[in-house]
Design a protein around this motif. Structure first.
Motif, mmCIF file in Angstrom:
data_model
loop_
_atom_site.group_PDB
_atom_site.id
_atom_site.type_symbol
_atom_site.label_atom_id
_atom_site.label_comp_id
_atom_site.label_asym_id
_atom_site.label_seq_id
_atom_site.Cartn_x
_atom_site.Cartn_y
_atom_site.Cartn_z
ATOM 1 N N SER A 1 34.677 43.405 38.048
ATOM 2 C CA SER A 1 35.416 42.483 37.170
ATOM 3 C C SER A 1 36.913 42.698 37.332
ATOM 4 O O SER A 1 37.347 43.728 37.887
ATOM 5 N N GLY A 2 37.685 41.753 36.810
ATOM 6 C CA GLY A 2 39.141 41.928 36.806
ATOM 7 C C GLY A 2 39.542 43.070 35.887
ATOM 8 O O GLY A 2 40.498 43.800 36.159
ATOM 9 N N SER A 3 38.795 43.234 34.795
ATOM 10 C CA SER A 3 39.084 44.338 33.873
ATOM 11 C C SER A 3 38.851 45.674 34.570
ATOM 12 O O SER A 3 39.631 46.618 34.395
ATOM 13 N N PHE B 1 46.244 39.236 28.320
ATOM 14 C CA PHE B 1 44.816 39.498 28.186
ATOM 15 C C PHE B 1 44.637 40.970 27.799
ATOM 16 O O PHE B 1 45.338 41.837 28.323
ATOM 17 N N ASP C 1 48.902 42.241 37.606
ATOM 18 C CA ASP C 1 47.636 41.632 37.243
ATOM 19 C C ASP C 1 47.733 40.177 37.706
ATOM 20 O O ASP C 1 48.369 39.337 37.054
ATOM 21 N N ASP D 1 45.010 35.717 37.099
ATOM 22 C CA ASP D 1 45.139 34.279 36.824
ATOM 23 C C ASP D 1 46.001 33.570 37.862
ATOM 24 O O ASP D 1 46.411 32.433 37.631
ATOM 25 N N SER E 1 40.548 38.644 39.446
ATOM 26 C CA SER E 1 39.279 38.458 38.731
ATOM 27 C C SER E 1 38.540 37.262 39.320
ATOM 28 O O SER E 1 39.159 36.245 39.659
ATOM 29 N N HIS F 1 38.305 31.585 36.767
ATOM 30 C CA HIS F 1 39.413 31.860 37.682
ATOM 31 C C HIS F 1 39.358 30.966 38.933
ATOM 32 O O HIS F 1 38.493 30.116 39.047
ATOM 33 N N PHE G 1 45.072 33.863 25.090
ATOM 34 C CA PHE G 1 44.389 35.158 25.062
ATOM 35 C C PHE G 1 44.634 35.880 23.732
ATOM 36 O O PHE G 1 44.362 35.307 22.688
HETATM 37 C C1 PLP Z 1 45.304 38.055 33.117
HETATM 38 C C2 PLP Z 1 43.887 38.568 33.056
HETATM 39 N N1 PLP Z 1 43.646 39.843 33.387
HETATM 40 C C3 PLP Z 1 42.404 40.359 33.374
HETATM 41 C C4 PLP Z 1 41.323 39.582 33.025
HETATM 42 C C5 PLP Z 1 39.954 40.193 33.010
HETATM 43 O O1 PLP Z 1 39.128 39.689 34.015
HETATM 44 P P1 PLP Z 1 37.542 39.837 33.904
HETATM 45 O O2 PLP Z 1 37.066 38.805 32.935
HETATM 46 O O3 PLP Z 1 37.048 39.584 35.291
HETATM 47 O O4 PLP Z 1 37.254 41.215 33.439
HETATM 48 C C6 PLP Z 1 41.523 38.259 32.662
HETATM 49 C C7 PLP Z 1 40.355 37.455 32.261
HETATM 50 O O5 PLP Z 1 40.281 36.295 32.246
HETATM 51 C C8 PLP Z 1 42.834 37.728 32.678
HETATM 52 O O6 PLP Z 1 43.073 36.457 32.325
#
Ligand code: PLP
Length: 439
Positions: free
Chosen positions: A86-88, A120, A191, A194, A215, A220, A379
């Protein structure tokens, strides 16, 4: 006579047929069809890629993952991409990488990281999770990005880095930010979750920082369901990120490495202070996680990556049409702006209802949602007002007035490639109706 190859061909043929029967777009019925802000955009190629990978049954990170990582790195223009779930997770790994004891000068608990107050939550969470202290700065209205003028007042003797996002696809002001970071020997993590494909000064976002993240959640620019990536030009940072992703193990062998390891002496490694040789696969030099992507996801990712340029072009086209149509309401709405040298690859179209407007954000959102136009808030708004973050140790520069205004008055609508001309026209008509209703 049947063979595995001919059976596979038949299955894939049927998969394409299934796509045409089950997934082909349905006609737009104004008022009834929901205008989503985002969503998966795919055809039979993604379904075929996924089923093909299922039939291979590699399952965990494998040949598709290696190709996907290379494709991502090539697209953004960095040396390495590390695919994660994931992006997180990508943000978590980026921050943990900079805390690694394998670095000459790692981040230490209590060190400070400057980050925007609006964004986020999982841009900020890894700072806290790694026992670092976020220093929140306000952002500009219109770009929703960190205001570089607030960097200097944010500085202290413990400041080590800047973790910024390119909000909604709008590139942050990287010339000023990079200059400041160099002057004070700070790292930058971008990051870019987006902002895949956004450029500033002709350079892709994601190539400015020591590390950057993506992400692939369905909202996305391209999707693998869940998914993300850590990008870097630095071989050492790539190595640590990969290790943190893979349980903290030192060995970087891949699915196709020989039994004796790429080094040819896999079973002869030494752990300092321990006299018996040890299998490199079980040598742990980081306190890691398991945040890997599966080969099925990366197979889908490869099919999506091939379409990325057309997805981005459509996002830009949809954004331009919506922005042009909304321009007439600027007396009431703050529309997006971006640095002159930037070419945003839009995630969405953010709007802030001006404090002087004779209506509230809630009125506008209720109107749009009532007409089946999906909206989202920006967010977390001012993150330190969120219950989970209210009590974290932090510093803030100034009163974060814009962050509060954004929390109170901003929202966004979609520009994703699933929106065709009829849907865009319908959205603009919903806005026009709203403003007519005020008369
Ligand atoms: C700027 C940003 N960073 C991180 C994330 C987290 O991504 P993920 O949902 O893949 O964990 C998001 C999620 O939409 C995001 O908008």
């Amino acid at each position: 006579m049947s063979s595995p190859e001919s059976t596979r061909d038949k299955i894939l043929h049927l998969v394409a047929e299934h796509y045409r029967e089950a997934h082909k777009s349905r006609p737009f019925v104004p008022g009834n069809t929901r205008i989503h802000y985002a969503g998966r955009v795919f055809d039979e190629q993604e379904l075929i890629a996924a089923v093909n990978a299922c039939l291979d049954f590699w399952l965990t990170d494998g040949p598709n993952t290696a190709a996907f990582e290379q494709g991502l790195a090539d697209y953004v223009g960095v040396r390495s991409a590390v695919a994660v779930n994931s992006g997180s997770s990508a943000n978590l790994i980026a921050m943990a990488t900079l805390c690694s004891n394998q670095l000459e000068h790692p981040l230490e608990p209590g060190d400070e990281v400057i980050t925007p107050a609006v964004g986020f939550p999982t841009t900020v969470a890894p700072i806290v999770q790694n026992r670092l202290i976020p220093v929140f700065v306000d952002c500009r209205l219109g770009t929703y990005n960190l205001n570089p003028a607030h960097l200097e007042p944010a500085l202290s003797s413990r400041t080590r880095g800047i973790f910024l996002a390119h909000t909604m696809g709008i590139p942050a002001e990287m010339t000023a930010i990079v200059e400041f970071a160099h002057a004070h020997r700070l790292f930058i993590v971008e990051d870019a979750c987006d902002a895949l494909g956004s450029t500033i000064g002709g350079r892709m976002v994601g190539t400015f920082g020591e590390l950057s993240t993506l992400s692939f959640y369905p909202a996305h620019h391209m999707t693998t369901g869940e998914g993300g990536a850590v990008l870097t030009d630095d071989p050492m940072l790539a190595r640590i990120s990969r290790s943190l992703r893979d349980w903290g193990r030192d060995c970087q062998c891949t699915y196709d490495s020989p039994p004796d390891g790429a080094c040819g002496r896999r079973f002869e490694w030494h752990i300092p202070g321990f006299d018996e040789p040890y299998d490199h696969r079980y040598l742990f030099t980081e306190i890691g996680y398991n945040l890997k992507m599966t080969d099925i996801q990366t197979a889908i990712g490869l099919a999506q990556l091939a379409k990325l340029p057309e997805f981005i072009a459509k996002r830009k086209e949809n954004f331009s049409r919506l922005q042009a149509g909304l321009k007439q309401y600027e007396e009431f709405l703050i529309l997006p702006t971006w640095p002159t040298e930037a070419d945003p690859s839009w995630f969405a179209l953010p709007i802030t209802v001006r404090p002087s407007a004779p209506f509230a954000r809630a009125d506008m959102i209720a109107w749009l949602e009532g007409r089946n136009v999906e909206t989202r808030l920006l967010f977390a708004g001012n993150i330190i007002r969120q219950p989970g973050f209210r009590d974290i140790e932090h510093r803030a520069v100034g009163n974060l007035a814009n962050a509060d205004l954004i929390m109170r008055a901003a929202f966004f609508i979609g520009v994703f490639p699933g929106l065709d001309d009829d849907r865009i026209a319908y959205v603009l008509e919903a806005f026009a109706d709203f403003f007519r209703s005020l008369d």
